[in-house]
Design a protein around this motif. Structure first.
Motif, short mmCIF file in Angstrom:
data_model
loop_
_atom_site.label_atom_id
_atom_site.label_comp_id
_atom_site.label_asym_id
_atom_site.label_seq_id
_atom_site.Cartn_x
_atom_site.Cartn_y
_atom_site.Cartn_z
N HIS A 1 0.79 -1.23 0.00
CA HIS A 1 0.00 0.00 0.00
C HIS A 1 0.82 1.28 0.00
CE1 HIS A 1 1.04 -0.60 4.24
NE2 HIS A 1 0.82 0.68 4.42
N HIS A 2 2.12 1.25 0.00
CA HIS A 2 2.92 2.46 0.14
C HIS A 2 2.72 3.41 -1.04
CE1 HIS A 2 5.85 0.45 3.22
NE2 HIS A 2 4.65 0.70 3.71
N MET A 3 2.76 4.71 -0.73
CA MET A 3 2.35 5.74 -1.69
C MET A 3 3.15 5.73 -2.99
SD MET A 3 3.91 9.22 0.06
CE MET A 3 3.58 10.28 -1.33
N ASP A 4 4.43 5.38 -2.91
CA ASP A 4 5.24 5.45 -4.12
C ASP A 4 4.96 4.31 -5.08
OD1 ASP A 4 6.42 3.98 -1.98
OD2 ASP A 4 8.36 3.96 -2.98
N HIS A 5 4.25 3.26 -4.62
CA HIS A 5 3.91 2.15 -5.51
C HIS A 5 2.42 2.06 -5.80
CE1 HIS A 5 7.99 0.58 -5.52
NE2 HIS A 5 8.03 0.85 -4.24
N THR A 6 1.64 3.00 -5.26
CA THR A 6 0.19 3.00 -5.48
C THR A 6 -0.33 4.34 -5.97
OG1 THR A 6 -0.33 3.68 -3.20
CG2 THR A 6 -0.09 1.32 -3.61
N GLY A 7 0.54 5.35 -6.07
CA GLY A 7 0.10 6.70 -6.39
C GLY A 7 -0.51 6.85 -7.76
N GLY A 8 -0.32 5.88 -8.65
CA GLY A 8 -0.90 5.94 -9.98
C GLY A 8 -2.04 4.97 -10.18
N VAL A 9 -2.63 4.49 -9.09
CA VAL A 9 -3.64 3.44 -9.23
C VAL A 9 -4.88 3.92 -9.97
CG1 VAL A 9 -4.83 3.84 -7.01
CG2 VAL A 9 -4.73 1.53 -7.99
N ARG A 10 -5.25 5.18 -9.82
CA ARG A 10 -6.46 5.68 -10.50
C ARG A 10 -6.29 5.65 -12.02
NH1 ARG A 10 -5.73 8.57 -5.80
NH2 ARG A 10 -7.55 8.73 -4.40
N GLY A 11 -5.08 5.91 -12.48
CA GLY A 11 -4.83 5.90 -13.92
C GLY A 11 -5.09 4.53 -14.53
N PHE A 12 -4.77 3.45 -13.80
CA PHE A 12 -5.04 2.10 -14.29
C PHE A 12 -6.51 1.72 -14.11
CE2 PHE A 12 -0.38 0.96 -13.47
CZ PHE A 12 -0.05 1.04 -14.81
N LEU A 13 -7.06 2.05 -12.94
CA LEU A 13 -8.44 1.64 -12.66
C LEU A 13 -9.45 2.35 -13.56
CD1 LEU A 13 -8.37 1.44 -8.75
CD2 LEU A 13 -8.16 -0.43 -10.42
N ALA A 14 -9.05 3.47 -14.14
CA ALA A 14 -9.93 4.17 -15.07
C ALA A 14 -10.24 3.31 -16.29
CB ALA A 14 -9.30 5.49 -15.50
N GLU A 15 -9.42 2.27 -16.52
CA GLU A 15 -9.66 1.36 -17.63
C GLU A 15 -10.74 0.33 -17.31
OE1 GLU A 15 -7.76 1.50 -20.80
OE2 GLU A 15 -7.73 3.46 -19.82
N GLY A 16 -11.28 0.38 -16.07
CA GLY A 16 -12.33 -0.56 -15.68
C GLY A 16 -11.82 -1.83 -15.05
N ALA A 17 -10.60 -1.81 -14.52
CA ALA A 17 -9.98 -3.01 -13.97
C ALA A 17 -10.46 -3.29 -12.55
CB ALA A 17 -8.45 -2.84 -13.97
N THR A 18 -10.19 -4.51 -12.10
CA THR A 18 -10.39 -4.92 -10.72
C THR A 18 -9.09 -4.72 -9.96
OG1 THR A 18 -12.11 -6.54 -11.22
CG2 THR A 18 -10.86 -6.88 -9.19
N LEU A 19 -9.17 -4.19 -8.76
CA LEU A 19 -7.99 -3.98 -7.92
C LEU A 19 -7.75 -5.24 -7.07
CD1 LEU A 19 -5.79 -2.05 -6.87
CD2 LEU A 19 -7.44 -1.25 -5.17
N VAL A 20 -6.51 -5.73 -7.07
CA VAL A 20 -6.14 -6.92 -6.32
C VAL A 20 -5.13 -6.51 -5.24
CG1 VAL A 20 -5.15 -9.24 -6.43
CG2 VAL A 20 -6.49 -8.35 -8.35
N VAL A 21 -5.47 -6.79 -3.97
CA VAL A 21 -4.60 -6.43 -2.85
C VAL A 21 -4.56 -7.59 -1.86
CG1 VAL A 21 -5.05 -3.96 -3.07
CG2 VAL A 21 -6.49 -5.33 -1.56
N GLY A 22 -3.59 -7.56 -0.97
CA GLY A 22 -3.50 -8.58 0.06
C GLY A 22 -4.61 -8.45 1.08
N GLN A 23 -4.98 -9.57 1.68
CA GLN A 23 -6.04 -9.54 2.68
C GLN A 23 -5.67 -8.57 3.81
OE1 GLN A 23 -6.87 -13.10 5.18
NE2 GLN A 23 -8.94 -12.95 4.31
N GLY A 24 -6.62 -7.73 4.19
CA GLY A 24 -6.39 -6.73 5.20
C GLY A 24 -6.21 -5.34 4.63
N ALA A 25 -6.06 -5.24 3.31
CA ALA A 25 -5.86 -3.93 2.67
C ALA A 25 -7.11 -3.42 1.96
CB ALA A 25 -4.70 -4.00 1.67
N GLY A 26 -8.12 -4.25 1.84
CA GLY A 26 -9.29 -3.87 1.08
C GLY A 26 -10.02 -2.66 1.62
#
Length: 527
Positions: free
Chosen positions: A377-402
């Motif tokens: 979840h650290h900011m430098d590896h997730t800061g661009g998540v909106r740019g990918f999710l705008a394509e309609g993707a599903t977000l996959v994270v480890g249990q406890g991060a949802g």
């Protein structure tokens, strides 16, 4: 006759309103008087100050949405010259995260250029490494950020600016904190809120963008006012991000109008040459500030790579249909499936993610990104998540991060400099308890495994079985650093995770670095 009297009194009333101070001018004038008066504040030409700071990083926590990491403690000497409109800060910082280390360096800020003398980061840019002694010109975004924070931190200078430029002071809603309403005015990027009892400025707010939390309030809170020759100065300052204190500074000494040698602001000619002017528009203030908090800021015109020392982002094929996004400070992995794509990590900004999206469309036309896997979840590896999710993707994270990412995606992001606002509240989020297989109709599989490690909870590694390729971030940076003589806890976690998963990777690609063989790490873990 009555009508004539009404007209006269109406004119007199309008004249009275026109000549009387506005609410905003009244607040500013009262604050200036409370601080010592306009003449006293105008008499300040130079300031010398000493102090200490502590800083925390909220988005490098151990647990998603958990307690902030303590970043560093430091001491500083500052000199400001209002005639030259210049400032110099001499820092000595002791970092606790991401690794213990110390830096001594200086910053010089002028209206048209900024300079760093010394080493202040693990992410040194090309100019800093080429110069002896190390030095470099500030990027335009760092210069704009430092200028903004310099004025914010100089309460007397900021209030004098407000008083001297009444046409630039605008109305602002009260700032409400803890149920207390502070009357406020707007000036440039600042919302200045005042203590209703004393009239003194209480906090200075800017409306920033955070690459995780979207629209945020960033406040400097003044306190512990002390009189210096008739001028009141706040000796303690807290910096709050959406109400959480992420930095505090205490002045331990201050002198008004000391003599200042012009050499204080001199810089090498090689650094002065072609130094960028301050950036305008949507400056990524929070990224610039908080990467400095942890001593990892890459001082570049492009946030993703060193604009002076790198050719930029590019796709590097590691196996058929497997592309490593490299060339920047942070990497992603792109895997082609029969009718869609899978991407690992969304680093830095949405601008970097949008670059990957466009490169993927060109490389794999007609195949949308369906899964976005975040290693942690650290900011430098997730800061661009909106740019990918705008394509309609599903977000996959480890249990406890949802739950953490549901809050992140529900937060407004209207100030995003890289993409238009949109609603991400319905984005599907998949939590991985132990492992999860993503497959296609041709038999290709991509598997993620949750592993225990000392860096972050709810952490995932990736594996592409037909390529015998794993993907790991931060625990190991393959190809960048040689393996140590003795296994470290992060490296041991990778080896243990592979063993527990029962997989046989030949290589690992990294969220940092490049690609490295797994066998040497496996051997080191067994020794």
């Amino acid at each position: 006759m009555k009508r004539a009297l009404v007209v006269v009194f109406s004119i007199l009333g309008l004249a009275s309103c026109a000549t009387g101070p506005s609410r905003e001018q009244g607040l500013v004038n009262r604050a200036v008087d409370a601080m010592g008066g306009a003449d006293a504040l105008a008499s300040v030409k130079t300031i010398s100050a000493k102090g200490t700071t502590k800083q925390w990083e909220p988005e490098q926590s151990d647990v998603p949405g958990g307690e902030m990491r303590f970043a560093n403690e430091s001491s500083f000497d500052a000199v400001l010259d209002r005639t030259r409109r210049a400032a110099r800060y001499d820092h000595e910082k002791k970092f606790a995260y991401p690794a213990p280390r110390s830096y001594k360096y200086s910053e010089i800020v002028t209206p048209d250029a900024g300079y760093v003398l010394g080493i202040d980061t693990t992410a040194r840019n090309a100019q800093n490494m080429q110069m002896n002694p190390p030095a470099h010109a500030m990027s335009s975004v760092r210069l704009a950020t430092t200028q903004r924070e310099t004025l914010r931190g100089t309460a007397s200078g900021l209030l004098l600016n407000l008083r001297n430029n009444p046409d630039q002071v605008r109305p602002a809603p009260d700032v409400v904190v803890g149920g207390v309403a502070y009357p406020a005015v707007s000036y440039g990027p600042y919302i200045v809120a005042f203590d209703a009892q004393t009239g003194l400025p209480a906090r200075v707010r800017t409306l920033d963008y955070d690459n995780v939390w979207g629209d945020v309030n960033y406040d400097l809170v003044y306190s512990q006012w002390r009189d210096f020759g008739g001028i009141k100065i706040p000796m303690h300052r807290n910096y709050e991000l959406n109400g959480r204190v992420i930095a505090e500074a205490t002045l331990t000494g201050l002198s008004i109008n000391p003599p200042v040698d012009s050499a204080t602001f001199e810089v090498p000619a090689a650094v002065r040459a072609n130094a960028p002017k301050p950036a305008t528009g949507n400056v990524p203030y929070q990224w610039v500030l908080r990467r400095q908090f942890i001593g990892t800021y890459l001082d570049s015109e492009n946030l993703s790579y060193d604009a002076r020392g790198s050719q930029g982002l590019r796709l590097q094929e590691l196996a058929p249909g497997v592309q490593h996004v490299v060339g920047g400070s942070h990497n992603s992995l792109l895997v082609e499936m029969s009718d869609h794509l899978i991407v690992f990590d969304a680093p830095v900004t949405d601008a970097q993610s949008l670059w990957v999206v466009n490169a993927a469309k060109e490389k794999f036309p007609g195949k949308p990104i369906r899964w976005v896997v975040l290693t942690h979840h650290h900011m430098d590896h997730t800061g661009g998540v909106r740019g990918f999710l705008a394509e309609g993707a599903t977000l996959v994270v480890g249990q406890g991060a949802g739950a953490h990412f549901r809050r992140v995606l529900d937060a407004p992001a209207t100030r995003n400099p890289d993409m238009r606002p949109r609603d991400f509240s319905r984005t599907p989020i998949l939590e991985v308890p132990e492992s999860h297989v993503m497959s296609d109709d041709r038999g290709r599989q991509v598997i993620v495994y949750r592993i225990d490690n000392p860096h972050a909870k709810s952490y995932l590694i990736g594996y592409v079985p037909d390529a015998k390729l794993g993907f790991v971030t931060d625990l190991w940076s393959p190809g960048r650093d040689p393996l140590p003589a003795k296994i470290t806890p992060p490296l041991a976690a990778v080896a243990a995770g592979v063993k527990k998963a029962g997989i046989e990777p030949a290589r690992f690609a990294g969220g940092h670095g490049s690609v490295g063989d797994f066998a040497p790490l496996q051997k080191l873990a067994g020794e």
